[in-house]
Scaffold this motif. Structure first.
Motif, mmCIF file in Angstrom:
data_model
loop_
_atom_site.group_PDB
_atom_site.id
_atom_site.type_symbol
_atom_site.label_atom_id
_atom_site.label_comp_id
_atom_site.label_asym_id
_atom_site.label_seq_id
_atom_site.Cartn_x
_atom_site.Cartn_y
_atom_site.Cartn_z
ATOM 1 N N LYS A 150 7.285 -25.225 -10.111
ATOM 2 C CA LYS A 150 5.824 -25.163 -10.118
ATOM 3 C C LYS A 150 5.283 -23.757 -9.941
ATOM 4 O O LYS A 150 4.237 -23.408 -10.489
ATOM 5 C CB LYS A 150 5.258 -26.055 -9.012
ATOM 6 C CG LYS A 150 5.349 -27.546 -9.273
ATOM 7 C CD LYS A 150 4.656 -28.320 -8.162
ATOM 8 C CE LYS A 150 4.737 -29.816 -8.418
ATOM 9 N NZ LYS A 150 4.058 -30.587 -7.348
ATOM 10 N N VAL A 151 5.968 -22.962 -9.118
ATOM 11 C CA VAL A 151 5.471 -21.616 -8.839
ATOM 12 C C VAL A 151 6.537 -20.579 -9.149
ATOM 13 O O VAL A 151 7.737 -20.889 -9.211
ATOM 14 C CB VAL A 151 5.020 -21.479 -7.369
ATOM 15 C CG1 VAL A 151 3.869 -22.424 -7.061
ATOM 16 C CG2 VAL A 151 6.181 -21.702 -6.406
ATOM 17 N N TRP A 208 4.213 -23.934 -0.346
ATOM 18 C CA TRP A 208 3.373 -23.174 -1.273
ATOM 19 C C TRP A 208 3.247 -23.823 -2.645
ATOM 20 O O TRP A 208 2.357 -23.464 -3.424
ATOM 21 C CB TRP A 208 3.911 -21.752 -1.408
ATOM 22 C CG TRP A 208 3.688 -20.958 -0.158
ATOM 23 C CD1 TRP A 208 4.618 -20.595 0.776
ATOM 24 C CD2 TRP A 208 2.442 -20.458 0.318
ATOM 25 N NE1 TRP A 208 4.035 -19.893 1.796
ATOM 26 C CE2 TRP A 208 2.698 -19.795 1.547
ATOM 27 C CE3 TRP A 208 1.132 -20.501 -0.155
ATOM 28 C CZ2 TRP A 208 1.692 -19.184 2.292
ATOM 29 C CZ3 TRP A 208 0.129 -19.894 0.575
ATOM 30 C CH2 TRP A 208 0.406 -19.242 1.784
ATOM 31 N N GLU A 209 4.091 -24.773 -2.983
ATOM 32 C CA GLU A 209 3.981 -25.417 -4.298
ATOM 33 C C GLU A 209 2.677 -26.202 -4.429
ATOM 34 O O GLU A 209 2.028 -26.179 -5.471
ATOM 35 C CB GLU A 209 5.165 -26.353 -4.531
ATOM 36 C CG GLU A 209 6.476 -25.624 -4.781
ATOM 37 C CD GLU A 209 7.638 -26.593 -4.890
ATOM 38 O OE1 GLU A 209 8.407 -26.477 -5.863
ATOM 39 O OE2 GLU A 209 7.785 -27.460 -4.011
ATOM 40 N N TYR A 246 2.596 -13.746 -1.875
ATOM 41 C CA TYR A 246 2.654 -15.190 -2.090
ATOM 42 C C TYR A 246 3.182 -15.531 -3.480
ATOM 43 O O TYR A 246 3.021 -14.758 -4.427
ATOM 44 C CB TYR A 246 1.259 -15.803 -1.929
ATOM 45 C CG TYR A 246 0.612 -15.478 -0.610
ATOM 46 C CD1 TYR A 246 1.044 -16.066 0.571
ATOM 47 C CD2 TYR A 246 -0.459 -14.573 -0.546
ATOM 48 C CE1 TYR A 246 0.446 -15.761 1.786
ATOM 49 C CE2 TYR A 246 -1.064 -14.261 0.661
ATOM 50 C CZ TYR A 246 -0.606 -14.861 1.826
ATOM 51 O OH TYR A 246 -1.194 -14.554 3.024
ATOM 52 N N PRO A 247 3.781 -16.711 -3.638
ATOM 53 C CA PRO A 247 4.157 -17.167 -4.977
ATOM 54 C C PRO A 247 2.911 -17.534 -5.765
ATOM 55 O O PRO A 247 1.851 -17.790 -5.177
ATOM 56 C CB PRO A 247 5.025 -18.400 -4.692
ATOM 57 C CG PRO A 247 4.569 -18.893 -3.367
ATOM 58 C CD PRO A 247 4.142 -17.682 -2.588
ATOM 59 N N GLU A 248 3.036 -17.548 -7.076
ATOM 60 C CA GLU A 248 1.897 -17.881 -7.928
ATOM 61 C C GLU A 248 2.257 -19.035 -8.860
ATOM 62 O O GLU A 248 3.414 -19.170 -9.272
ATOM 63 C CB GLU A 248 1.480 -16.661 -8.751
ATOM 64 C CG GLU A 248 0.995 -15.491 -7.906
ATOM 65 C CD GLU A 248 0.528 -14.323 -8.756
ATOM 66 O OE1 GLU A 248 0.645 -14.421 -10.008
ATOM 67 O OE2 GLU A 248 0.056 -13.334 -8.181
ATOM 68 N N PRO A 249 1.292 -19.878 -9.209
ATOM 69 C CA PRO A 249 1.565 -21.001 -10.131
ATOM 70 C C PRO A 249 2.119 -20.482 -11.450
ATOM 71 O O PRO A 249 1.667 -19.463 -11.971
ATOM 72 C CB PRO A 249 0.189 -21.647 -10.320
ATOM 73 C CG PRO A 249 -0.594 -21.249 -9.104
ATOM 74 C CD PRO A 249 -0.114 -19.869 -8.747
ATOM 75 N N ASP A 250 3.105 -21.189 -11.979
ATOM 76 C CA ASP A 250 3.666 -20.822 -13.273
ATOM 77 C C ASP A 250 2.894 -21.573 -14.356
ATOM 78 O O ASP A 250 2.959 -22.802 -14.431
ATOM 79 C CB ASP A 250 5.143 -21.187 -13.331
ATOM 80 C CG ASP A 250 5.818 -20.674 -14.599
ATOM 81 O OD1 ASP A 250 5.104 -20.196 -15.510
ATOM 82 O OD2 ASP A 250 7.052 -20.742 -14.679
ATOM 83 N N TYR A 270 4.748 -24.228 -16.336
ATOM 84 C CA TYR A 270 5.404 -25.303 -15.593
ATOM 85 C C TYR A 270 5.472 -26.590 -16.407
ATOM 86 O O TYR A 270 4.485 -27.026 -17.008
ATOM 87 C CB TYR A 270 4.657 -25.568 -14.284
ATOM 88 C CG TYR A 270 5.165 -26.783 -13.539
ATOM 89 C CD1 TYR A 270 6.478 -26.844 -13.080
ATOM 90 C CD2 TYR A 270 4.313 -27.864 -13.300
ATOM 91 C CE1 TYR A 270 6.942 -27.953 -12.399
ATOM 92 C CE2 TYR A 270 4.772 -28.982 -12.602
ATOM 93 C CZ TYR A 270 6.085 -29.024 -12.162
ATOM 94 O OH TYR A 270 6.531 -30.130 -11.479
#
Length: 515
Positions: free
Chosen positions: A104-105, A416-417, A462-466, A469
């Motif tokens: 997801k991220v 974080w997802e 932070y992770p970011e949305p892909d 996805y």
């Protein structure tokens, strides 16, 4: 669970500039030692450290994987502050897609070495007149960012690699460790180098930082030790199924891996060599001995080596099995028999604790998140405080991108997802089976705000949305991986316990891992 008694009286002995022997194991789990309850692995020498010191039953690594934890040990900072939040070499951002995990991220960016303007533990001690020595695994940067660039006078075996490139038997294929004896064991060699340093430095205070590559994969041992632990596993009774289904990967259910057992015991043999050198030189009376691990034991991924019960999960995971680890401090003038404490402490606390025990102030330019735990060593307590973890990445072992805070009995995990929180009372639920987030909304909100505010304060990444996805592809990839790994490791587990089993390499060894 612990097999030690308690004592709280401090011995009235003053030591000027004590020596420090700081021992760090790699991937050693909470339950992988005799004094921590293992009935399979035999670790008499490490047990001796515990029998002469204080065991912290709520001792934590800085992270669920290695490089971030190791940076925390040297800087006294939580991972979000020093910025090394994943094992160095792991893909970040869009490069993560090459793993074909379809998540997801996209994992956050992270620093690939400790900032050179930071004050490290060896720097602080060196400035106070200490000789400083490093042996073993570094994994905190490439050329120009090696141990000798951060305050260590000597470096035997530390470079950018996370695992032993040549395995545990010479030739080591290590540019910082020459080959002397064909087939020499790596753990024993690192112990010999440490002993040589101790004997050469007996007239000067020293920091000997022994950072084993063991028990990281590829797991390897001698034929004799494999036979010993194979026989022991069979005597204990071999379960028909050795793995259970985890979130993303199968998880090992038992401590019954004879190759891993031999690897653990050989590391313990190496520890015994160094402890004997302290006794022979008379330095044991004024040498602080610390033993810990950089993250939890490997239950999933890598070599599926061990089980961390009563904790859930292992290396790479957000559960206690990923971050709670063996944590022992032995101070000769404070301890003559075993003590234990259930006060939560972390890898970030070693930096200020060592300086406190050495009678040294924290450097004015050092920004340290840890606290000195000397009051606890003296039989007192610490004010309750939050401990923070930040791992905005996917673990090779099955962990997800999370941030964590523990305060008192409570632990909150922020995922974080999708932004959801989980809340656990670790005193009542050490295996983290009962998520109380919905039943305790006020506590959840309070701890979540504290965590997110602290992350913002230190400038966390932070992770970011892909945007690419694909939920269907992710589900298919997880199912395929689970099935393949379950079948392969279940077969390997049973094969290792056969009388005629032979390792798949010339050394007597096993399987390479990615970090």
């Amino acid at each position: 669970m612990l097999t030690i008694s308690c004592k709280t009286k401090e011995q009235k002995v003053k030591v000027e500039k004590p020596n420090i022997l700081f021992i760090v194991a790699d991937d050693l789990g909470y339950s992988d030692l005799g004094f921590m309850g293992s009935e399979y692995y035999e670790t008499p020498n490490i047990d001796e450290i515990a029998a002469n010191g204080m065991v912290f039953t709520n001792g934590y690594a800085g992270c669920q994987v290695c490089s971030p934890s190791r940076a925390t040990l040297l800087t006294g900072q939580f991972t979000a502050r020093h910025g090394v939040t994943d094992w160095i070499g792991a893909p970040e951002g869009e490069a993560w897609r090459t793993k074909n995990r379809y998540t997801k991220v996209l994992p956050a960016a992270y620093k690939h070495h400790i900032d050179t303007n930071m004050v490290t533990l060896p720097m602080a001690l060196k400035n106070a007149g200490y000789a400083t020595f490093f042996a073993g695994k570094w994994h905190l940067g490439d050329e120009g960012f090696y141990p000798e660039n951060y305050g260590f006078d000597m470096n035997k075996g530390g470079y950018h690699r996370g695992g032993p490139a040549g395995g545990y038997f010479a030739p080591f294929n290590n540019p910082k460790l020459d080959n002397k004896e064909p087939g020499e064991n790596l753990s024993m060699r690192l112990a010999k180098e440490t002993v040589n340093f101790i004997k050469a430095s007996k007239d000067k205070p020293f920091l000997a930082y022994l950072s084993f590559y063991a028990v990281h994969g590829p797991i390897q041992t001698s034929k004799e030790k494999w036979e010993k632990y194979r026989d022991k596993a069979i005597e204990n009774g071999v379960a028909e199924k050795g793995f259970e289904e985890g979130d993303l990967l199968p998880m090992r259910k038992y401590q019954d891996n004879p190759v891993y057992g031999g690897l653990v015991e050989t590391m313990d043999d190496a520890v015994g060599m160094v402890l004997n050198a302290l006794k022979e030189t008379g330095l044991d009376k004024n040498t602080i001995v610390i033993f810990t691990s950089d993250n939890g034991g490997v239950t999933s991924g890598d070599n599926y080596s061990t089980n961390n019960l009563p904790l859930k999960g292992g290396k790479g995971y957000q559960w206690e099995g990923g971050i709670r680890i063996p944590y022992v401090v032995s101070v000769p003038w404070m301890h003559q028999q075993a003590e234990q404490s259930n006060i939560p402490v972390a890898g970030s606390d070693f930096f200020p604790t060592i300086l406190d025990l050495a009678g040294l102030p924290l450097p004015s330019n050092a920004q340290v998140d840890g606290k000195s735990i000397v009051p606890v060593l003296k039989g007192n307590t610490l004010e309750e405080r939050p401990l923070y973890w930040h791992y905005p990445h996917y673990g090779n072992q099955g962990g997800r991108p999370v941030s964590i805070v523990r305060k008192g009995d409570w632990k909150l995990i922020h995922f974080w997802e999708d932004g959801h929180n989980e809340l656990y009372n670790l005193v009542k639920d050490i295996h983290e089976d009962n998520d109380l987030a919905k039943l305790q909304p006020e506590k959840t909100t309070q701890m979540s705000k504290a965590l997110l505010n602290w992350l913002e304060e230190v400038g966390a990444k932070y992770p970011e949305p892909d945007p690419l996805y694909d939920a269907i592809k992710e589900k298919e990839a997880i199912a395929k991986k689970k099935k393949n790994m379950f079948n392969y490791h279940e077969t390997l587990r049973k094969d290792m316990l056969q009388n005629d089993w032979q390792p798949n390499k010339t050394w007597w060894g096993s399987i390479q891992t990615v970090d």
